[in-house]
Design a protein around this motif. Structure first.
Motif, short mmCIF file in Angstrom:
data_model
loop_
_atom_site.label_atom_id
_atom_site.label_comp_id
_atom_site.label_asym_id
_atom_site.label_seq_id
_atom_site.Cartn_x
_atom_site.Cartn_y
_atom_site.Cartn_z
N GLY A 248 0.79 -1.23 0.00
CA GLY A 248 0.00 0.00 0.00
C GLY A 248 0.81 1.26 0.00
N GLN A 249 1.87 1.30 0.81
CA GLN A 249 2.75 2.47 0.82
C GLN A 249 4.15 2.05 1.20
N LEU A 250 5.10 2.94 0.87
CA LEU A 250 6.52 2.65 1.03
C LEU A 250 7.21 3.81 1.72
N GLN A 251 7.89 3.53 2.84
CA GLN A 251 8.75 4.51 3.50
C GLN A 251 10.19 4.12 3.17
N LEU A 252 10.90 5.01 2.47
CA LEU A 252 12.18 4.63 1.87
C LEU A 252 13.23 5.71 2.10
N GLU A 253 14.41 5.28 2.56
CA GLU A 253 15.54 6.21 2.56
C GLU A 253 16.37 5.94 1.31
N ILE A 254 16.63 7.01 0.57
CA ILE A 254 17.37 6.90 -0.69
C ILE A 254 18.79 7.39 -0.48
N HIS A 255 19.75 6.56 -0.89
CA HIS A 255 21.17 6.88 -0.76
C HIS A 255 21.75 6.98 -2.18
N ILE A 256 22.14 8.16 -2.59
CA ILE A 256 22.60 8.32 -3.98
C ILE A 256 24.13 8.36 -4.09
N TRP A 257 24.78 7.60 -3.22
CA TRP A 257 26.23 7.48 -3.30
C TRP A 257 26.62 6.87 -4.66
N ASN A 258 27.58 7.50 -5.32
CA ASN A 258 28.13 7.00 -6.59
C ASN A 258 27.09 6.86 -7.70
N LYS A 259 26.00 7.64 -7.62
CA LYS A 259 25.00 7.65 -8.66
C LYS A 259 25.11 8.93 -9.49
N THR A 260 24.66 8.85 -10.73
CA THR A 260 24.55 10.05 -11.57
C THR A 260 23.09 10.48 -11.59
N PHE A 261 22.86 11.71 -12.02
CA PHE A 261 21.48 12.18 -12.12
C PHE A 261 20.70 11.32 -13.10
N GLU A 262 21.30 10.95 -14.19
CA GLU A 262 20.62 10.14 -15.19
C GLU A 262 20.20 8.80 -14.62
N GLN A 263 21.07 8.16 -13.84
CA GLN A 263 20.74 6.87 -13.23
C GLN A 263 19.59 7.01 -12.25
N LEU A 264 19.65 8.05 -11.42
CA LEU A 264 18.58 8.28 -10.45
C LEU A 264 17.26 8.55 -11.15
N LEU A 265 17.28 9.36 -12.20
CA LEU A 265 16.06 9.69 -12.93
C LEU A 265 15.40 8.44 -13.52
N ARG A 266 16.19 7.59 -14.17
CA ARG A 266 15.64 6.38 -14.78
C ARG A 266 15.00 5.48 -13.70
N TRP A 267 15.70 5.33 -12.59
CA TRP A 267 15.19 4.49 -11.51
C TRP A 267 13.92 5.09 -10.91
N TRP A 268 13.92 6.38 -10.67
CA TRP A 268 12.75 7.06 -10.11
C TRP A 268 11.55 6.92 -11.04
N GLU A 269 11.77 7.06 -12.33
CA GLU A 269 10.68 6.94 -13.29
C GLU A 269 10.11 5.52 -13.32
N SER A 270 10.94 4.54 -13.01
CA SER A 270 10.42 3.17 -12.93
C SER A 270 9.49 3.03 -11.72
N LEU A 271 9.81 3.70 -10.61
CA LEU A 271 8.91 3.70 -9.45
C LEU A 271 7.57 4.33 -9.83
N GLU A 272 7.64 5.43 -10.54
CA GLU A 272 6.41 6.10 -10.96
C GLU A 272 5.60 5.24 -11.92
N ALA A 273 6.30 4.58 -12.84
CA ALA A 273 5.61 3.71 -13.80
C ALA A 273 4.90 2.56 -13.10
N ALA A 274 5.41 2.15 -11.93
CA ALA A 274 4.79 1.07 -11.16
C ALA A 274 3.63 1.57 -10.30
N GLY A 275 3.42 2.89 -10.25
CA GLY A 275 2.30 3.45 -9.49
C GLY A 275 2.67 4.16 -8.21
N LEU A 276 3.95 4.28 -7.87
CA LEU A 276 4.36 4.91 -6.62
C LEU A 276 4.39 6.42 -6.76
#
Length: 336
Positions: A248-276
């Motif tokens: 139903g809901q997700l409480q999440l701490e996000i750690h962007i160590w060694n990530k690029t903006f592009e990688q984070l964006l793609r991953w975030w958009e997959s969360l949105e595509a799944a309905g989050l």
């Protein structure tokens, strides 16, 4: 006799009274019919609020694309935290991902005000839910969140996982410990629990299967950057099949160590595509305070509502999986 007298003396009063009574009866009947129509079509007040939130969230998505065009124009050209050089870009990475979805219920801090507590949408929705299930990954011997969930609900059972400790924290009272279950294992994108695997790691799908669960009401994850691998692997089949995520809901701490903006964006958009949909966020200032030499806020807490399907937080009829208040979000970079 008296009625006839009243009629002769006050005919206008009697007419007005009869008209008022007739209108009142009509309104009551019409309102009941409209209420039945709404329920039959799945257009309850709660679902209408979810739809309105979705429209506002799509507006924010368009704003994100505009911000990317300004400071990119390609996502690979955007800094997570821009250097202090002219011209000075007035943003950080977190400005691209605001918690712009409106929780349709009360929002409350559950657990400690410092590190350990989480923001939850509509805890009252599961206060007396007999089949309430909560999963907590990343206990770290601090269980104020889990303890408050237990105290605020009558039946919620909590499954906790953390290979760095051997039990929940001391905050959980003994009287409520019968509704808790703990294993010293980790969460990952694939199972590795053979004789030589230390610590043993399990996927969320495997743990749910082993526990006999098909749905989780509240899912809390704080696993030190492994959220990228874990959630990517878990949600991929749900995106492909169009099925709603089983929580139903997700409480999440996000750690962007060694990530690029592009990688984070793609991953975030997959969360949105799944309905989050994120409804709350805050930077982890405790981490930043104790790592001042790094000088960048790499950690942020987010709370997401699952706006797809009919879970208890978005539907008054969560057992009915035939309808959905979710609208598809289209991204120019959305995963296939």
């Amino acid at each position: 006799m008296q009625a006839g007298l009243v009629w002769r003396r006050n005919p206008r009063y009697i007419v007005a009274l009869l008209v008022t009574i007739s209108i009142t009866i009509y309104i009551l009947i019409f309102s009941n019919i409209r209420h039945q129509d709404f329920e039959g079509e799945g257009n309850s007040e709660l679902e209408l609020r979810i739809d309105a939130s979705e429209e506002r969230y799509n507006k924010v998505l368009r704003s994100r694309e505009g911000l990317i065009r300004i400071y990119g124009p390609d996502p690979k050209d955007i800094y997570l935290f821009p250097p202090d050089i002219a011209p000075w870009p007035p943003y950080t990475v977190w400005d691209f991902f605001p918690a712009a979805f409106n929780c349709p219920h009360e929002i409350e801090r559950v657990g400690a005000l410092g590190d350990g507590g989480k923001w939850v949408c509509g805890l009252s929705r599961v206060a007396e839910e007999p089949n309430c299930i909560v999963y907590s990954f990343g206990v770290n011997y601090e269980s104020s969140f889990e303890a408050e969930v237990l105290k605020s609900t009558k039946y919620c059972q909590i499954w906790g996982y953390d290979f760095s400790v051997s039990t929940f924290g001391p905050e959980i009272p003994e009287a409520l410990s019968n509704r808790t279950h703990f294993r010293a294992v980790g969460l990952a994108g694939e199972n590795t629990y053979g004789p030589e695997d230390d610590p043993p790691m399990y996927t969320l799908e495997t743990l749910m299967h082993n526990n006999g669960h098909s749905h989780i009401d509240i899912l809390k994850i704080d696993i030190e950057k492994w959220e990228f691998e874990t959630l990517s692997a878990f949600i991929r089949p749900y995106i492909s099949s169009g099925r709603p995520l089983p929580f139903g809901q997700l409480q999440l701490e996000i750690h962007i160590w060694n990530k690029t903006f592009e990688q984070l964006l793609r991953w975030w958009e997959s969360l949105e595509a799944a309905g989050l949909r994120p409804f709350w966020t805050e930077p982890n200032l405790v981490y930043l305070n104790y790592h001042r030499d790094q000088a960048t806020p790499d950690l942020a807490e987010y709370s997401f509502l699952n706006a797809k399907g009919n879970n208890i937080f978005i539907s008054d009829h969560p057992e009915d999986q035939s309808s959905s208040s979710y609208r598809e979000v289209h991204h120019p970079h959305a995963p296939v």
